[in-house]
Design an enzyme around this catalytic site. Structure first.
Site, PDB file in Angstrom:
ATOM      1  N   THR A  12      13.923   0.743  -8.855  1.00  0.00           N
ATOM      2  CA  THR A  12      13.648   1.589  -7.677  1.00  0.00           C
ATOM      3  C   THR A  12      14.900   2.284  -7.153  1.00  0.00           C
ATOM      4  O   THR A  12      14.841   3.408  -6.655  1.00  0.00           O
ATOM      5  CB  THR A  12      13.062   0.715  -6.539  1.00  0.00           C
ATOM      6  OG1 THR A  12      11.893   0.094  -7.033  1.00  0.00           O
ATOM      7  CG2 THR A  12      12.712   1.523  -5.315  1.00  0.00           C
ATOM      8  N   ASP A  56      11.551   1.028 -15.456  1.00  0.00           N
ATOM      9  CA  ASP A  56      11.081   0.115 -14.427  1.00  0.00           C
ATOM     10  C   ASP A  56      11.251  -1.268 -15.054  1.00  0.00           C
ATOM     11  O   ASP A  56      10.941  -1.465 -16.231  1.00  0.00           O
ATOM     12  CB  ASP A  56       9.597   0.395 -14.148  1.00  0.00           C
ATOM     13  CG  ASP A  56       9.043  -0.469 -13.024  1.00  0.00           C
ATOM     14  OD1 ASP A  56       8.590   0.100 -12.021  1.00  0.00           O
ATOM     15  OD2 ASP A  56       9.033  -1.716 -13.162  1.00  0.00           O
ATOM     16  N   SER A  57      11.758  -2.231 -14.296  1.00  0.00           N
ATOM     17  CA  SER A  57      12.132  -3.509 -14.922  1.00  0.00           C
ATOM     18  C   SER A  57      10.940  -4.302 -15.449  1.00  0.00           C
ATOM     19  O   SER A  57      11.127  -5.297 -16.143  1.00  0.00           O
ATOM     20  CB  SER A  57      12.973  -4.355 -13.971  1.00  0.00           C
ATOM     21  OG  SER A  57      12.170  -4.942 -12.981  1.00  0.00           O
ATOM     22  N   SER A  58       9.729  -3.881 -15.152  1.00  0.00           N
ATOM     23  CA  SER A  58       8.568  -4.550 -15.760  1.00  0.00           C
ATOM     24  C   SER A  58       8.549  -4.306 -17.265  1.00  0.00           C
ATOM     25  O   SER A  58       7.873  -5.018 -18.010  1.00  0.00           O
ATOM     26  CB  SER A  58       7.262  -4.049 -15.138  1.00  0.00           C
ATOM     27  OG  SER A  58       7.263  -4.395 -13.778  1.00  0.00           O
ATOM     28  N   ASP A  89      12.012  -6.441  -9.841  1.00  0.00           N
ATOM     29  CA  ASP A  89      10.851  -7.234 -10.305  1.00  0.00           C
ATOM     30  C   ASP A  89      11.238  -8.305 -11.321  1.00  0.00           C
ATOM     31  O   ASP A  89      10.775  -9.442 -11.237  1.00  0.00           O
ATOM     32  CB  ASP A  89       9.788  -6.320 -10.928  1.00  0.00           C
ATOM     33  CG  ASP A  89       9.068  -5.470  -9.885  1.00  0.00           C
ATOM     34  OD1 ASP A  89       9.283  -5.714  -8.676  1.00  0.00           O
ATOM     35  OD2 ASP A  89       8.296  -4.575 -10.274  1.00  0.00           O
ATOM     36  N   GLN A 275       5.614 -26.438  -9.969  1.00  0.00           N
ATOM     37  CA  GLN A 275       5.076 -25.258  -9.288  1.00  0.00           C
ATOM     38  C   GLN A 275       5.700 -25.101  -7.902  1.00  0.00           C
ATOM     39  O   GLN A 275       5.604 -24.041  -7.291  1.00  0.00           O
ATOM     40  CB  GLN A 275       3.554 -25.370  -9.178  1.00  0.00           C
ATOM     41  CG  GLN A 275       2.879 -25.235 -10.530  1.00  0.00           C
ATOM     42  CD  GLN A 275       1.376 -25.444 -10.489  1.00  0.00           C
ATOM     43  OE1 GLN A 275       0.764 -25.356  -9.440  1.00  0.00           O
ATOM     44  NE2 GLN A 275       0.784 -25.718 -11.632  1.00  0.00           N
ATOM     45  N   CYS A 276       6.322 -26.159  -7.401  1.00  0.00           N
ATOM     46  CA  CYS A 276       7.020 -26.069  -6.109  1.00  0.00           C
ATOM     47  C   CYS A 276       8.303 -25.273  -6.306  1.00  0.00           C
ATOM     48  O   CYS A 276       8.991 -25.432  -7.305  1.00  0.00           O
ATOM     49  CB  CYS A 276       7.417 -27.446  -5.595  1.00  0.00           C
ATOM     50  SG  CYS A 276       6.027 -28.502  -5.211  1.00  0.00           S
TER      51      CYS A 276
HETATM   52  N1  ASP Z   1       9.232  -1.888  -9.984  1.00  0.00           N
HETATM   53  C1  ASP Z   1      10.640  -1.834  -9.681  1.00  0.00           C
HETATM   54  C2  ASP Z   1      11.400  -2.446 -10.826  1.00  0.00           C
HETATM   55  O1  ASP Z   1      11.485  -3.631 -10.946  1.00  0.00           O
HETATM   56  C3  ASP Z   1      10.903  -2.544  -8.391  1.00  0.00           C
HETATM   57  C4  ASP Z   1      12.352  -2.558  -7.975  1.00  0.00           C
HETATM   58  O2  ASP Z   1      13.199  -1.925  -8.533  1.00  0.00           O
HETATM   59  O3  ASP Z   1      12.662  -3.224  -6.989  1.00  0.00           O
HETATM   60  O4  ASP Z   1      11.915  -1.703 -11.647  1.00  0.00           O
END
Ligand code: ASP
Length: 340
Positions: A12, A56-58, A89, A275-276
């Site tokens: 972002t 985008d880091s996804s 992300d 999971q905690c």
């Molecule tokens: N979707 C964006 C990413 O991870 C969110 C961010 O940058 O905070 O690339």
């Protein structure tokens, strides 16, 4: 004058809203620089490496992690520190995996990004970027203050392999509840000197680029069926991260224990993390975890999910023998766990 290498992967921080579709899309680094004229005032020389494809880091993946580690290796001798601009992300995954890939790291590798694009009026990007650079160049007696892979976000510096993204709307996007923050930025930049790790004197940087991403995740819930557990435990992977209840507990049903035992006997490594988000796995504390120890499940202690998955990828890339992988999973390699 300090030399800093900024590596721009995307996120972002470097996005702009498309005037027609209104969707956020990555922009190039020159456009980022135009938004932060203050960078000129920092007393350091900044070089920039921008990835060909800004993402985008996804869309982050192990091939890019290896490329990042290679970039750090090839610039290691000529710069004082690294700042990596990355989407928030999956930032904690990338910071975790790099901590494992960079053995004996002696220079700062500081990840940062932002929740609002750098061009936005209320952006958090400028402070994050400027302070990340300050941290990357901070030295005392000619030694880096923080020779670790870290995440700097919203006035706090976290150990990368201890942190996770916990909030998608607030500027305070990261937390590391099982380890103290390494520095805090206010009027002064305050480092928590006792919590920062340093490599052994004179130990050379060793870069491990081989990762094996054959990892599955088994997240438990009451009522999970034998069919679901069997599908995951017999998948064609070498490592399984099992997210359990509380202090590392699972059902004691015989079918479940038998499936775990079969998977381990067939050469798979199973790592127990909780999971905690706060606290630690204590295998054998309850009746509901004693059987896990008996069948040879590895203890993940207080490891984050991000560290567990990437430590598994790293160790599978290092060792063929599942017993060695288990042994190293249970050891504190880069400050990622508190072994009790
Ligand atoms: N979707 C964006 C990413 O991870 C969110 C961010 O940058 O905070 O690339």
């Amino acid at each position: 004058m300090s030399q800093i290498l900024i590596i721009y992967t995307g996120g972002t921080i470097g996005m702009m809203s498309d005037p027609v579709t209104k969707v956020l899309k990555p922009i190039n680094f020159e456009q980022i620089m135009d938004n932060v004229p203050e960078l000129e005032k920092l007393n350091c020389k900044i070089q920039v490496h921008s990835f060909d494809e800004i993402i985008d880091s996804s869309n982050m993946n192990p091939a890019i992690w290896s490329e990042l580690a290679g970039l750090i290796q090839s610039n290691y001798d000529t710069v004082d520190g690294f700042v990596i601009l990355h989407g928030s992300d999956t930032m904690a995954f990338t910071a975790s995996v790099l901590s494992f890939m960079l053995e004996n790291l002696g220079k700062p590798v500081i990840f940062t990004g932002s929740q609002l694009p750098i061009s936005a009026v209320r952006t958090d990007a400028k402070e994050n970027l400027m302070t990340a650079i300050e941290i990357a160049k901070a030295k005392k007696n000619d030694r880096a203050r923080v020779p670790e892979v870290c995440i700097y976000f919203d006035y706090k510096l976290f150990r990368g392999n201890r942190s996770f993204k916990y909030n998608s709307s607030k500027f305070e996007a990261f937390r590391s509840p099982n380890y103290p923050i390494l520095a805090e930025s206010g009027v002064h930049l305050k480092f928590s000197l006792n919590d920062i790790k340093h490599p052994k004197e004179g130990a050379p940087l060793i870069v491990h680029k081989n990762l094996v991403s054959d990892v599955a995740v088994l997240k438990l819930y009451p009522g999970i069926s034998p069919k679901v557990v069997e599908t995951i435990l017999t998948a064609d992977v070498r490592g399984i991260v099992m997210e359990t209840f509380g202090a590392g507990n699972t059902t004691t049903d015989e079918w479940f224990v038998t499936l775990l035992k079969n998977a381990i006997d067939s050469g798979k490594v199973i790592l127990d993390i909780s999971q905690c988000k706060v606290g630690t796995v204590e295998l054998g504390r309850y009746e509901t975890s004693r059987h896990l120890k008996d069948v040879g499940v590895a203890n993940g202690y207080d490891m984050t999910y991000e560290s567990a998955v990437t430590k598994m990828m790293y160790l599978l890339g290092q060792y063929e023998d599942p017993k060695l992988v288990k042994e190293y999973l249970e050891m504190d390699l880069r400050g990622e766990i508190t072994v009790s």
